[in-house]
Every structure is written in C-alpha cells, then in structure tokens.
Write a protein that holds these residues in place. Sequence first.
Motif, PDB file in Angstrom:
ATOM      1  N   TYR A  53      -3.050   7.415   0.513  1.00 14.72           N
ATOM      2  CA  TYR A  53      -2.994   6.570   1.704  1.00 14.72           C
ATOM      3  C   TYR A  53      -1.733   6.880   2.524  1.00 14.72           C
ATOM      4  O   TYR A  53      -1.788   7.018   3.750  1.00 14.72           O
ATOM      5  N   ALA A 104       0.815  -1.218   0.000  1.00 23.09           N
ATOM      6  CA  ALA A 104       0.000   0.000   0.000  1.00 23.09           C
ATOM      7  C   ALA A 104       0.847   1.267   0.000  1.00 23.09           C
ATOM      8  O   ALA A 104       0.311   2.370  -0.144  1.00 23.09           O
ATOM      9  N   ILE A 138      -7.637   2.739   1.008  1.00 20.51           N
ATOM     10  CA  ILE A 138      -6.814   1.709   0.373  1.00 20.51           C
ATOM     11  C   ILE A 138      -7.610   0.428   0.128  1.00 20.51           C
ATOM     12  O   ILE A 138      -7.244  -0.391  -0.719  1.00 20.51           O
ATOM     13  N   ARG A 162      -3.688   6.363  -5.698  1.00 18.41           N
ATOM     14  CA  ARG A 162      -4.476   5.989  -4.523  1.00 18.41           C
ATOM     15  C   ARG A 162      -3.544   5.686  -3.343  1.00 18.41           C
ATOM     16  O   ARG A 162      -3.789   6.124  -2.213  1.00 18.41           O
ATOM     17  N   ARG A 163      -2.478   4.967  -3.626  1.00 17.35           N
ATOM     18  CA  ARG A 163      -1.520   4.649  -2.561  1.00 17.35           C
ATOM     19  C   ARG A 163      -0.845   5.910  -2.037  1.00 17.35           C
ATOM     20  O   ARG A 163      -0.504   6.005  -0.856  1.00 17.35           O
ATOM     21  N   ARG A 180      -4.209  -6.048  -3.846  1.00 13.56           N
ATOM     22  CA  ARG A 180      -3.389  -5.779  -2.668  1.00 13.56           C
ATOM     23  C   ARG A 180      -3.387  -6.990  -1.757  1.00 13.56           C
ATOM     24  O   ARG A 180      -4.204  -7.908  -1.914  1.00 13.56           O
ATOM     25  N   ALA A 234      -8.483  -0.537  -3.460  1.00 15.03           N
ATOM     26  CA  ALA A 234      -7.431  -0.855  -4.421  1.00 15.03           C
ATOM     27  C   ALA A 234      -7.793  -2.102  -5.221  1.00 15.03           C
ATOM     28  O   ALA A 234      -8.397  -3.044  -4.705  1.00 15.03           O
TER      29      ALA A 234
END
Length: 617
Positions: free
Chosen positions: A533, A196, A244, A529-530, A250, A247
């Motif tokens: 996070y 992540a 997260i 997105r990560r 993952r 996602a």
Amino acid sequence: MVRRAGHVLSHALDPHARRRSAELPWAGTFHSVGARLLREYADRIGLNDSFTIHDRGDSEDLLAIARHQLGLSETKNRFPTKGTCLAIYSRTINSGASLGDVLKNAFPRCVQWEAELRKLFDAYVGEKQSQNVLDYDDLLLYWSQTVGEPELGQEIGERFDHVLVDEYQDTNRLQASILLGMKPNGQGLTVVGDDAQSIYSFRAATVRNILDFPKQFEPPACVISLERNYRSTQSILDASNGVIGLAAERFTKNLWTDRQSSEKPKLVTVRDGSDQAQYVAEQVLEYREVGIALKSQAVLFRSSSHSAQLELELTRRGIPFVKYGGLKFLEAAHIKDVLGVLRWAENPRSRLSGFRTVKLIPGVGSATAAKLLDAMGDARDPIGAMQRFGMPPSVASDWASFRELFNTLRHAKSTWPADMDVVTHWYEPHLQRIYEDAYIRQGDLVQLQQIASTYTSRERFLTEITLDPPSATSDEAGVPGQDDDYLILSTIHSAKGQEWNAVQILNVVDGCIPSDMSTGTCEDIEEERRLLYVAMTRAKNHLHLLVPQRFYSYQQSKAGDRHVYALLSRFIPEYLFQHFERGAWPVAEGLNGTPAKAPHATIAKVDVSARARALWR
C-alpha cells in the motif's frame, strides 16, 4: 513540519499576522527532545549532564570491546557479530519484551546464546556508565524511567500544555510509555498517523500503538479521519484503497481526491527478471521523452537485491540512477575523526572518542593509546592524567600540538562555532596524510563547518548531528558521470514519505511481496500488505506493478539451478482487477496471475543428426 506548525500556531494566536511563525523551541524527534530533558534533569536522575551520545557505529564498537573482554569473540561456535548484538539489545529495550522472547521471535539463530548475551549486555551497560555515554536507546529508556516516577512525570508533563506526535504509527512501546507518563489522562495529547503505513516492525515499531490509542483513555480519544489526498489520482487511490481494504484490522478510511484521471494503474505480467528490467528501462525512457524527468520517476522494491538485474540494464542503456541506502554522513571516517576530537573534549571519559583521536597522531599506536586511556580512566582527574602522560620522544612535537588544541577546547572561554574551525585547522594535515582522496573529503569538512555554524553550542551540535545526521557524503557512490538528472531506485521502506510522478514496483508476486521471510505470523503478513500500500501511494500520476512469471534460482535444490515459477501477490485478488489496466510484456500470456508455460517446454524437437549429415552433402 516545524515551520508549518509554527505558521498555523501563529495564525491561531493572531489571525491578522502576516508571514510570521510562532517559535516552537521544543520541536524535534523523540531522541532529540529526550536528550534535552535528560540534561536538564540529570542531577535528579543520577546522570552527569556532560554525557555524550554514541551513534550506532560507536555503540557497536563499544559492544565489540565488551564482547572481546568477555572472551565471546573466541568461542568455538560463531557468536553473533557486534551489529547483531546491538540489534538484539536495541530490540529488547524498545519493544519492552524479554530477551528470551526477542531471541525466539526475531533472532531464532541466536537463542543458544541467551545467557552469554545477558552477560554481554550487563558489561555493555557498565561500560557506558563508567564512560558517561548514552546510546540512542538510552535516550528513550532514561526518559521513560524518568516520567515513570509520578512526581517527575507530572512535573515534566505540566511543562507542556499540548503534545503533538507525528507519524505515530512508527513509534514503539517505549515511546508510547513516555507519552502516557507525561499525559496519563490524555489531556492535551494529540497523535497523528496512518495505521495503513505502519511498516517498521523490524525497528520495534508496533501498529498496536495507534490502533489501541483511543481506548487507552476514559473517555476514549476522539478520532478524526483525514481522507482527502493531494498526491495521487483517484484511479491510483481506488486501487490502493482496494488493497488496504482487505486488512484484518484498521481504522476505516477511503482516500479520495479531486485529481481525476482515466489512466488506471498498470498490472503488467513479464516472463522473468530480465524482461522486467527491460520493460522498466523502456518505460523510464518513454516517460522522459514526454517530459517527465528521471528524478520524477522511481522504481521501488521489497528487498535491495531485487534491483540487481535492473541496475545492469540501466547501466547498459546509459540511464543514470541513484540507489538509496549509500554511505551515511556520520559513517565516513574523516567525519568521525573530527567529531571524535570534539566529543573527547566534551567528555574526557569517552574511551572510544579518545582512542580514535589519539591514534590520529603520527607514531601513536593502539598500545600507547590504550595505556593513556587506562591512566585517564583510573584517575580522579583525567585531564591531569593526560597532561602528565609520557609519550614516546618521537611523537613529542605532535603530542604537544594536540594538548594545546585540547586545552583550548576545554577552556571555559572557548567559543562556538570557532571551536570547529580550530579542530578542522588542526586536522587538515592529518587528513592529507591519511587519505589519498583528501581533496574530495575536504568538501565534507566544509559542510560540517557550515552545519556547526547553525548551532549555539558545541553540546547542542554534537547531540543534534548524532541524532539527525545529513544523509550522504561526497565519497558516496552517486550519479554516474556529471548527470544532474537521474532515476531513483529505492526499497519501499526507504521510500516512505516520498512521492514521484511515475512509480514502478518490481516483483509484485508471492515470495517477494509478501516476502517469504515475513509470512510467519498473521501480523507479519498484514505488515507486508501495508508495505505494498505504501509503495502504491508514492505515485502521483503513473503506477506500474510488475509481475514476473518466473525467477532463476541458483542451486536451491538437489536438481541444481532451475526456474521457479511465481504467482501474483495474494494482496491483489481477482476481484480487484477492475482497478487495474492489465497487460503483458512482450507478449500476452499469464494475465490471470498463473504461470505461463515455460518456454523450454514448448521448443520443438530437432533432428540434429539429419542436420549434421546435410553439412557433408
């Protein structure tokens, strides 16, 4: 990390030991460990063990020389700069992709130069080999090629019962190939990381390394999830887990903590960048009033340019701040001068080090320096060629002084760190002559001497300081005035691994997070997105996500300057609102992430002529 690992190992070997740590002589970065192994195996892989290591600046300069010699700096159309050329070369080496694919996917504006770049990179490699230098990428490339030979790979792998790699999500394909070459069956290999937090694809890191790691072996590697968090409150973790959790791929894990809090992260809508800057400044001051030091607060952003308005607002209010990304230690000219002397003494065939060093002597210009280095490069005995070289009479005294220094450094009985003191003593008058702010720069030389004293040899010092330099110099733009407390401004990439009591994230809108420059593929969007996070999980107790409703765009269309409206980041869909305390500043509008009505659209019409007539009454 080395100290902690040594303590754990010591306790495992002897549970009754007190305050003892086992030594870990092979702990270090991939590059530093690779450099040590390459020196040990140099004679078996066709290297001279006296090689020197170029930092990024030196590598760019050497590429620029090759670029000029090939006539590429005089092309009709603009050829890529030396920095871009090095970035392309490095991306190709570390990603394992072809040059054509790297250009198409990461440097599309340079696709037309593929043939010329191939010639340039061939010339660059030839220059490195003739000068007995390696760059950062060579340390991994040569190591990978070495362990790729079955006999050498087995021999090196058997030297280590256990190999532990931290931050594995930040490794590239070349680093993964090194591990497989040393431990092809996975026995004794442990990697630690968080998929992540894989956010460095621009450095050729790939999240596939950690996602695919378990199934590379038979039987598959054992996966242990570490879900307990010791930093953030549960409220912050709930919001971060929600982001997260969407996602596409993952390792499933949900962070938890004993640190409970009734305060949820704040999702705050503001009208524009100006209001965003004012809101952040006011929050910073409010937190300071309740005892949270400025150093315990941070403002994070996707791109360095996003903080421009905030910096103006902080300056206006007299709030001191430091923005990460200043001048690096090895980039300072006076540091490069001293290291250049040491590197040339270590490797007389290093043309860049020699050129920089000789030009420090008053009266020696580029032409004379080039002639000297040409004579040394053509000679079987470069030291003898240097001693015989005829310098102009006007520089005879200074040249004799330098040759005495050089002979001392090359002498078999030269000692370390006394060598550093000798070079610094010789350099001080040149420092005074060249730089107006010599007094300030002198502090860096003292720091360099202190660092040098911690190493056992000149070769080890030059290697380690190149691979892991101090972060900043005394002439870096730092804290205004004499304040010992200051707010931290940082890009999200630079903030990874850090933590603060209070964190505010700017521009949590589509176009910024995710960046409109990083939405070309699904993989790009997932990394964005990560990135959000990572930013959210830097906060320990207080977290604010700022959502401006509009930005002012300068000359981006035929209509000229205009307002561009923004939407809340796609990474925070409506059903995640339960994890946030939502609000607006300074007035409640657009809380659902939709743009509020533009202020100028609601302005009442005014009869100017009537008001004008009233002035005459």
